[in-house]
Structure formats: C-alpha cells, structure tokens
Motif scaffolding. Structure first.
Motif, short mmCIF file in Angstrom:
data_model
loop_
_atom_site.label_atom_id
_atom_site.label_comp_id
_atom_site.label_asym_id
_atom_site.label_seq_id
_atom_site.Cartn_x
_atom_site.Cartn_y
_atom_site.Cartn_z
N HIS A 14 2.15 2.49 4.23
CA HIS A 14 3.42 3.21 4.27
C HIS A 14 4.54 2.29 4.79
CE1 HIS A 14 2.18 3.73 8.50
NE2 HIS A 14 3.47 3.88 8.76
N GLU A 15 4.16 1.33 5.64
CA GLU A 15 5.18 0.37 6.12
C GLU A 15 5.59 -0.57 5.00
OE1 GLU A 15 2.76 -1.08 9.32
OE2 GLU A 15 4.04 -0.14 10.84
N ARG A 18 7.93 1.31 2.80
CA ARG A 18 9.24 1.44 3.44
C ARG A 18 10.01 0.13 3.34
NH1 ARG A 18 8.75 4.27 8.92
NH2 ARG A 18 7.91 2.28 9.61
N LEU A 19 9.33 -0.98 3.57
CA LEU A 19 9.98 -2.28 3.49
C LEU A 19 10.44 -2.57 2.06
CD1 LEU A 19 10.90 -4.94 4.73
CD2 LEU A 19 8.57 -5.82 4.42
N THR A 21 11.18 -0.44 -0.20
CA THR A 21 12.32 0.44 -0.48
C THR A 21 13.59 -0.13 0.15
OG1 THR A 21 10.86 2.36 -0.50
CG2 THR A 21 13.22 2.79 -0.25
N GLU A 22 13.45 -0.59 1.37
CA GLU A 22 14.61 -1.20 2.04
C GLU A 22 15.12 -2.40 1.26
OE1 GLU A 22 13.75 -2.65 5.97
OE2 GLU A 22 15.82 -3.29 6.34
N ARG A 56 14.14 -0.80 14.16
CA ARG A 56 12.83 -0.50 14.72
C ARG A 56 12.79 -1.05 16.13
NH1 ARG A 56 10.01 -5.15 14.93
NH2 ARG A 56 10.54 -6.78 13.48
#
Lengths: 148, 105
Positions: A14-15, A18-19, A21-22, A56
């Motif tokens: 999931h990280e 997220r990365l 996507t960023e 973060r």
C-alpha cells in the motif's frame, strides 16, 4: 569503525501504491506548470506548493545522512514509475517530479541543467542533494549551465 | 524575436551589453552554449562569438569590447567592430542580451 545506517525497509504494497500515485500526480502537476511558465518559475511554484504540506513523520533530521539515501530511493522510484507512463518523461520532467517529492519531505535539493557540445549537442537535467546526484547526472563531458 | 528597431551602430558602440538573469551560458572548446530559461531554447555560438560574448559582458561598453577582441585576435578594428555589432544584433533579436548605459569604469 564507522556507524552504518540501518537498511531502508522495503515498502509495503500500500505504501508503494501511495508513492506511485504521488509520483503520477507530481508528474501531471509538473507537465501542467511547464506548459504555462518558464522553468525557473516552475521549480519555485512546485517547491512552494509542497512547503507546509503534511509530511510523513520524518525519521531523519534535516540534512542527515539518511536524507541522501531517501533521496536516491525516491529518485529510483521516480525513474521506474515514469518509465511506465506515456508522454514526455525525460530528464527535466523526472527532475521536476523528484524535486516535488523531496520538497514535500523537506529534503533540500537542487535541480541542475547541464549541456555538452561534442560530439553533438545534448542537454540534460538532474537533481542533487548536498552536491550528490540523486538522479543520473550527465557524463563527465557535461558542463553545468544553471542550478535551480 | 524582439519587435522594434535595433539600435544604430553609433548607439550600440556606446552602450553596454548585459545578459538578463534568465540567460546563462557555458563555454566549451567547440562552442558556447547559451540557454534562455524563459523560452527553454538553447543557442550555440562558435568559439569566436563565444569569446566576443565574454568580452561584451566584461567591457564597459561595446566599443571597449571591440578594442579587446581586436587586440586579442590581432585583427583590423573595423572588421571586428562589424562582426561584434552583427553579433549584438543577433543576440538582441533572440533576446539573449540587453543594452544599457555604459558600465562605470
């Protein structure tokens, strides 16, 4: 005996999502700004947009040795992710994307534009942290034109 | 391309030439690469023109740059003046330089 930094833990799935996507969103933002402004302004705008953004919880203090490791890790992630996208994902765009990611994490970075004249003209952009490249720099024949 | 009339030779020779902040350059053995950060365009100058650009940037006025280049290259002043004025016109047209009052000596 020098102290060794602990190995960077692998991101969970999931990280990674997220990365990724960023990175994609940063890519879109960079492309949008490049169409409207000169490069100097684009860098300033993209950095300002990240300043104050929730980051973060930082495991490293400003300019800690870990910042370089993190910057390089993000650089590799940017290259891997952008390689899958259509459109212009060349060095300048990659550099603008990474600049945003690093600004968001309050990691100091410099976008460098260089060029070489021989054997044929070629321009190249990359990002450095504390004077160390975190994206592939040009070959030794490249001369620095400007640092943003 | 800049609109408007380019200055005449007399005005040009008494002016100083400066690079705007958004124009950067680097000299290589084979050419000088100039980058206009506003347009994103790269321009190439041959070694002589590159040397002229440096002389123009460092000189009090264009006339002084002509003197410096004529001496360095041991060429007739008139020929150098013609070439430098032509270079200035080219650089002005491409918005790579600006003219200003002569630099204080």
């Amino acid at each position: 005996m020098s102290a060794r930094l602990p190995p960077t833990p692998r991101l969970r799935i999931h990280e990674r999502i997220r990365l990724a996507t960023e990175i994609v969103l940063s890519f879109a933002r960079a492309r949008h700004q490049l169409r409207r402004r000169p490069i100097e302004d684009v860098v300033a705008v993209l950095r300002r947009a990240q300043a104050g953004a929730p980051t973060r919880e930082a495991a490293h203090t400003a300019d800690s040795p870990g910042d370089l490791i993190e910057a390089r890790r993000l650089g590799r992630a940017v290259m891997r992710t952008l390689a899958l996208l259509p459109g212009d994902t060349r060095c300048l765009t990659r550099s603008l994307v990474l600049t945003q990611l690093l600004a968001r994490r309050e990691i100091a970075a410099t976008l460098v534009i260089g060029a070489r004249a021989a054997p044929e003209f070629l321009a190249h952009a990359w990002v450095e942290h504390a004077g160390m490249p975190v994206l592939p720099p040009g070959e030794a024949s490249f001369g620095r034109l400007v640092e943003l | 391309m800049a609109s408007g009339t380019l200055p005449d030779t007399a005005s040009l020779l008494t002016s100083s030439v400066r690079l705007p902040q958004h124009v950067v350059y680097r000299a290589f053995p084979s050419e000088t690469v100039v980058l206009n950060l506003h347009t994103g365009r790269y321009h190439g100058l041959n070694p002589t023109a590159g040397r002229m650009l440096v002389a123009l940037e460092n000189a009090r006025c264009v006339r002084d740059a002509v003197s410096a280049i004529a001496e360095e290259y041991r060429q007739p002043r008139q020929a150098v003046e013609h070439d430098i004025c032509e270079l200035c016109s080219l650089l002005l047209t491409r918005q790579l330089v600006e003219l200003a009052a002569p630099n204080p000596s």
